[in-house]
Each structure stands twice: as structure tokens, then as C-alpha cells.
Design a protein around this motif. Structure first.
Motif, short mmCIF file in Angstrom:
data_model
loop_
_atom_site.label_atom_id
_atom_site.label_comp_id
_atom_site.label_asym_id
_atom_site.label_seq_id
_atom_site.Cartn_x
_atom_site.Cartn_y
_atom_site.Cartn_z
N VAL A 1 0.85 -1.19 0.00
CA VAL A 1 0.00 0.00 0.00
C VAL A 1 0.89 1.24 0.00
CG1 VAL A 1 -1.74 1.28 1.30
CG2 VAL A 1 -1.83 -1.23 1.23
N VAL A 2 0.63 2.15 -0.92
CA VAL A 2 1.41 3.40 -1.00
C VAL A 2 0.44 4.58 -1.05
CG1 VAL A 2 3.60 2.57 -1.91
CG2 VAL A 2 1.70 2.89 -3.47
N PRO A 3 -0.13 4.95 0.09
CA PRO A 3 -1.15 6.01 0.10
C PRO A 3 -0.65 7.35 -0.42
CG PRO A 3 -0.44 5.47 2.33
CD PRO A 3 0.11 4.42 1.44
N GLU A 4 0.64 7.61 -0.28
CA GLU A 4 1.21 8.87 -0.78
C GLU A 4 1.83 8.71 -2.16
OE1 GLU A 4 0.57 11.50 0.93
OE2 GLU A 4 -0.28 10.28 2.55
N GLY A 5 1.73 7.51 -2.74
CA GLY A 5 2.32 7.25 -4.03
C GLY A 5 3.79 6.90 -3.93
N ILE A 6 4.49 7.00 -5.06
CA ILE A 6 5.91 6.68 -5.10
C ILE A 6 6.55 7.44 -6.26
CG2 ILE A 6 5.72 4.68 -6.67
CD1 ILE A 6 7.73 3.28 -4.65
N THR A 7 7.84 7.67 -6.16
CA THR A 7 8.55 8.29 -7.26
C THR A 7 9.38 7.24 -7.99
OG1 THR A 7 10.50 8.82 -5.91
CG2 THR A 7 8.76 10.49 -6.03
N TYR A 8 9.53 7.46 -9.29
CA TYR A 8 10.48 6.69 -10.09
C TYR A 8 11.59 7.67 -10.44
CZ TYR A 8 6.11 4.08 -10.66
OH TYR A 8 4.93 3.43 -10.43
N ASN A 9 12.73 7.51 -9.82
CA ASN A 9 13.79 8.50 -9.98
C ASN A 9 14.71 8.17 -11.16
OD1 ASN A 9 12.76 9.69 -7.71
ND2 ASN A 9 14.36 8.98 -6.33
N SER A 10 15.09 9.20 -11.86
CA SER A 10 16.00 9.10 -12.99
C SER A 10 16.79 10.39 -13.01
CB SER A 10 15.21 8.91 -14.28
OG SER A 10 16.04 8.94 -15.42
N TYR A 11 18.04 10.31 -13.49
CA TYR A 11 18.92 11.47 -13.43
C TYR A 11 19.65 11.63 -14.76
CZ TYR A 11 18.12 10.33 -8.51
OH TYR A 11 17.53 10.03 -7.32
N LEU A 12 20.07 12.85 -15.06
CA LEU A 12 20.80 13.14 -16.29
C LEU A 12 22.05 13.94 -15.94
CD1 LEU A 12 20.82 13.12 -19.45
CD2 LEU A 12 19.66 15.34 -19.32
N ILE A 13 23.21 13.45 -16.38
CA ILE A 13 24.47 14.15 -16.17
C ILE A 13 24.87 14.83 -17.48
CG2 ILE A 13 26.89 13.96 -15.48
CD1 ILE A 13 26.14 11.40 -13.98
N LEU A 14 25.03 16.13 -17.43
CA LEU A 14 25.37 16.92 -18.61
C LEU A 14 26.85 17.30 -18.58
CD1 LEU A 14 22.25 19.27 -18.49
CD2 LEU A 14 22.63 17.39 -20.10
N ASP A 15 27.60 16.79 -19.56
CA ASP A 15 29.04 17.01 -19.63
C ASP A 15 29.41 16.97 -21.11
OD1 ASP A 15 31.81 17.14 -19.08
OD2 ASP A 15 31.59 15.92 -17.29
N GLU A 16 30.69 16.77 -21.42
CA GLU A 16 31.05 16.59 -22.82
C GLU A 16 30.27 15.43 -23.43
OE1 GLU A 16 35.27 16.18 -23.17
OE2 GLU A 16 35.64 17.86 -21.81
N LYS A 17 30.11 14.40 -22.62
CA LYS A 17 29.20 13.30 -22.94
C LYS A 17 28.06 13.36 -21.93
CE LYS A 17 31.75 11.09 -26.09
NZ LYS A 17 31.29 10.79 -27.48
N THR A 18 26.87 13.00 -22.36
CA THR A 18 25.72 13.01 -21.46
C THR A 18 25.38 11.59 -21.04
OG1 THR A 18 24.18 12.90 -23.32
CG2 THR A 18 24.76 15.08 -22.50
N ALA A 19 25.07 11.44 -19.77
CA ALA A 19 24.73 10.11 -19.25
C ALA A 19 23.37 10.15 -18.59
CB ALA A 19 25.79 9.63 -18.26
N LEU A 20 22.52 9.27 -19.02
CA LEU A 20 21.18 9.10 -18.46
C LEU A 20 21.26 7.97 -17.43
CD1 LEU A 20 18.12 9.58 -18.53
CD2 LEU A 20 18.04 8.17 -20.60
N MET A 21 20.86 8.26 -16.20
CA MET A 21 20.95 7.29 -15.12
C MET A 21 19.58 6.67 -14.87
SD MET A 21 24.15 7.81 -14.66
CE MET A 21 24.48 6.76 -13.25
#
Length: 386
Positions: free
Chosen positions: A25-45
Motif C-alpha cells: 500500500v502506498v497512500p502517498e504514491g511513489i517516485t520513479y527516480n532518474s537522473y541526467l548528467i550533462l558534460d562533454e558526454k551526457t549520461a542518463l541514469m
């Protein structure tokens, strides 16, 4: 949302979900976390659950602007994090997928994606330079799937911790972090304490300034508090002195006995006594309390010659999550052939380092003078067990 000038949060909130993993049971919901690193190369986490692919892709594109991701780092293949891999791989066909050998052995089980020329297989301690940022990968097998890995960003000293340090609820609810993080940990990761301990040892060698989990808030203050909690939980040590009384009751007589025991314990000086009705309360909450406190009492009627179903289910949950290092007292109720105490004891004997108080309280239908004396004796023994 900015984690820093170069690390962006692109996760999504799910306030519509009723049961996480179809059981919590998740009465307050939940997050699905994802991150993005911006550099010379970009990495999606990591990506997010397919329920929220559209929203997540919008967040990703808003942060990328006119750029494209060079890498997708796959920490964990469970669908709540990997559910959008196929969509983002199709959108950015030149993006490389970063994972370990187990990641790419399992990935085809979920998605029909051509991996030829698109994979970067990493191993323990291997590094990947993005420019001014360097990612270093550490394997975390069975925390809580075999392919899990975590990523340490060396420049900004950020640990992308996969499901570790995750929590139910929304980031703004972080004042209640321990409660929902504990319920999350013991019900989802709890079986794998040995593996969590191994990961904590790896993390201890790193200078960590922020922890970015795949659920819940980003942690950037008082990190020793969160790490200490994980050390306690994964060692199966009791977190607090207290007694959980978990009961099942058909017509209310066993419930009355449970409440009387609670009053006796409080009269004897116990400051924390929690009474839980297994037939009506959230099972995950009761599991959380079982691991939180150092002692527990189980109270069940005999039912069809065995245990009442919710009590049997509770004990099976405890066993599967590695319940151990606790003292347990027993109460049974039976109108003609009480068997519950014997069967509860048998199940507990299959768990590690459980001390079961020898004399159980045995009630015949309802409390009487004899069983009340047994109740008082149990209260004394539970108090002495601390």
C-alpha cells in the motif's frame, strides 16, 4: 530539478498507483527516480516505469534541449526502473547502453531490442569518463536482483544507489523518511542483509556527499544517519527496545488477550508496545515493526487444526525476509484442541537466532483465571528478555 548545475533530476511522481509491486500500500504514491548528467558526454541514469514513460520523456527532452544522450546507465532491470528502456533506445538509436554482464543477459527477457554495437559492458571498479565527470561502477548482486550495480560519480561525489536508500512516498515527505524507508527496506530488500552489508563496505571507502536512490528523496544532509540505519537493518539488529504483539482473532477473544497483555507490559514499564491485528492492518507495516523491535508476541487461534490464515501468512513473510535475532512469546486459543502454539513454534525454529519463550499462554475460548496468570507470567518473561 537540479541535483547540481550538471546533474539534473528527471524522475516522475506516481500518485495514481494503489499497490506497489501489486502488494504494498502506498497512500502517498511513489517516485520513479532518474537522473541526467550533462558534460562533454551526457549520461542518463536509469529510466522509469512504463506507466510514466510519456512524462519522463518530456522531462528528459526538456533538460537535453538540443542534445542527445550518449549513455544510458542501467542500474537495475526491475520494470519500475527499466520500463522505459525500449522507448528511449528507439528514440536515440546512437545511445550506448551501459550495464554489467548480468544486465545484458537479462535484458532480452524484457525487451526485443537489438543490442549489437550498442552495449558497454562494465565490471567492478571500472570507470567511464564523461569529460569533467567520471563514473565508477560497483556491483551489488542481490540488492535485490542479481544484476544490480551502483554508480559513484567521482567529481561531485554522488552515489547513484539503485534501490538502496529508497523509500515509499513523495520527496516532500522526507520528515518521515525512516518509517517509510524501513517499510520499503524490510519488505523489498530485507532478505538480502548479507549482500547489503557487502555493499556498505564498498561505500565506506568512498567520499559520498549525496545519495541519489531510485525511489524517494535525494539525500544530501546527515548521511551518517541514513547509512547507520542501513547498517542496523541489514545486520538484523533490533532498532528499538519494544514489543510487537501480532494477533489473529476470529470472534475477538484472542484480541482481548492481546490487549490485556499489552496493558500488563505497559504496567511493567515497557514504553513501546505495538498491538497489530493481522487480519486488518497492512501486513507490510507489521513486518516493519517486527524487524524494528527487539521482542514480539504472536497470538493465534487454532483454525482447521492449524494456524489462522493471516498468522500463517505473517510467519511465512517473516521467514522469507530473514527474520532473526529476536525473542518471541506465544499465545494460542483453542476451544477443544489448541495447536497454534506448537505450529508457530515449529515455524520459528526454522529461523535464525530466535529465542522462543518456553511456556506459551493457552486460552480455551476466552480468558479465565488460569490463563490470566499465564498472561502475567509471559509479561514478566518478555520484560526480562530485554
Amino acid at each position: 530539478m537540479e541535483i547540481s548545475e550538471t546533474i539534473r533530476y528527471i524522475g516522475v511522481e506516481d500518485r495514481d498507483i494503489d499497490l506497489f509491486e501489486s502488494q504494498y500500500v502506498v497512500p502517498e504514491g511513489i517516485t520513479y527516480n532518474s537522473y541526467l548528467i550533462l558534460d562533454e558526454k551526457t549520461a542518463l541514469m536509469d529510466t522509469v516505469d512504463s506507466r510514466k514513460t510519456k512524462n519522463w520523456m518530456e522531462n528528459l527532452k526538456a533538460e537535453l534541449k538540443d542534445r542527445k544522450p550518449d549513455y544510458l546507465v542501467i542500474s537495475h532491470l526491475e520494470p519500475d526502473h527499466a520500463g522505459s528502456i525500449a522507448a528511449v533506445a528507439a528514440e536515440y538509436p546512437e545511445m550506448a547502453l551501459v550495464g554489467n554482464a548480468k544486465t545484458f543477459a537479462m535484458l532480452p527477457q524484457f525487451f526485443d531490442i537489438s543490442l549489437e554495437g550498442r552495449t558497454l559492458v562494465v565490471a567492478e571498479g571500472q570507470e567511464l569518463s564523461l569529460g569533467s565527470h567520471t563514473l565508477q561502477f560497483f556491483m551489488a548482486p542481490m540488492v535485490h536482483w542479481p544484476e544490480v550495480m551502483v554508480t559513484y560519480e567521482q567529481t561531485e561525489k554522488v552515489l547513484f544507489s539503485a534501490d538502496g536508500f529508497g523509500r515509499f512516498g513523495m520527496p516532500e515527505d522526507d520528515g518521515n523518511w525512516a518509517c517509510e524507508a524501513r517499510r520499503y527496506y524490510f519488505n523489498i530488500v530485507g532478505k538480502y542483509g548479507v549482500q547489503v552489508q557487502a555493499l556498505l563496505k564498498k561505500a565506506a571507502a568512498l567520499d559520498i556527499r549525496k545519495i541519489c536512490p531510485l525511489h524517494g528523496p535525494v539525500l544530501d544532509e546527515n548521511l551518517p544517519y541514513y547509512i547507520e540505519k542501513y547498517d542496523t537493518w541489514s545486520s538484523y539488529r533490533p532498532e528499538d527496545k519494544g514489543v510487537l504483539i501480532a494477533y489473529a482473532s476470529v470472534y475477538g477473544n484472542t484480541a482481548k488477550a492481546a490487549e490485556e497483555l499489552a496493558e500488563l507490559l505497559r504496567e511493567n514499564g515497557e514504553e513501546k508496545v505495538v498491538v497489530s491485528d493481522l487480519a486488518r492492518e497492512d501486513m507490510a507495516e507489521v513486518i516493519e515493526d517486527a524487524f524494528r523491535y527487539d521482542r514480539m508476541v504472536l497470538a493465534s487461534p487454532t483454525y482447521d487444526g492449524g494456524l489462522f490464515p493471516c498468522m500463517e501468512s505473517f510467519l511465512m513473510h517473516l521467514k522469507s525476509k530473514g527474520y532473526q535475532k529476536r525473542t518471541v512469546g506465544l499465545m494460542e486459543n483453542g476451544s477443544w484442541a489448541p495447536m497454534a502454539a506448537k505450529q508457530m513454534r515449529q515455524i520459528l525454529e526454522g529461523m535464525k537466532e530466535i529465542t522462543v519463550i518456553e511456556q506459551a499462554v493457552s486460552i480455551r475460548s476466552s480468558l479465565n483465571d488460569k490463563s490470566r496468570e499465564e498472561l502475567k507470567a509471559l509479561a514478566e518473561q518478555i520484560g526480562e528478555a530485554y
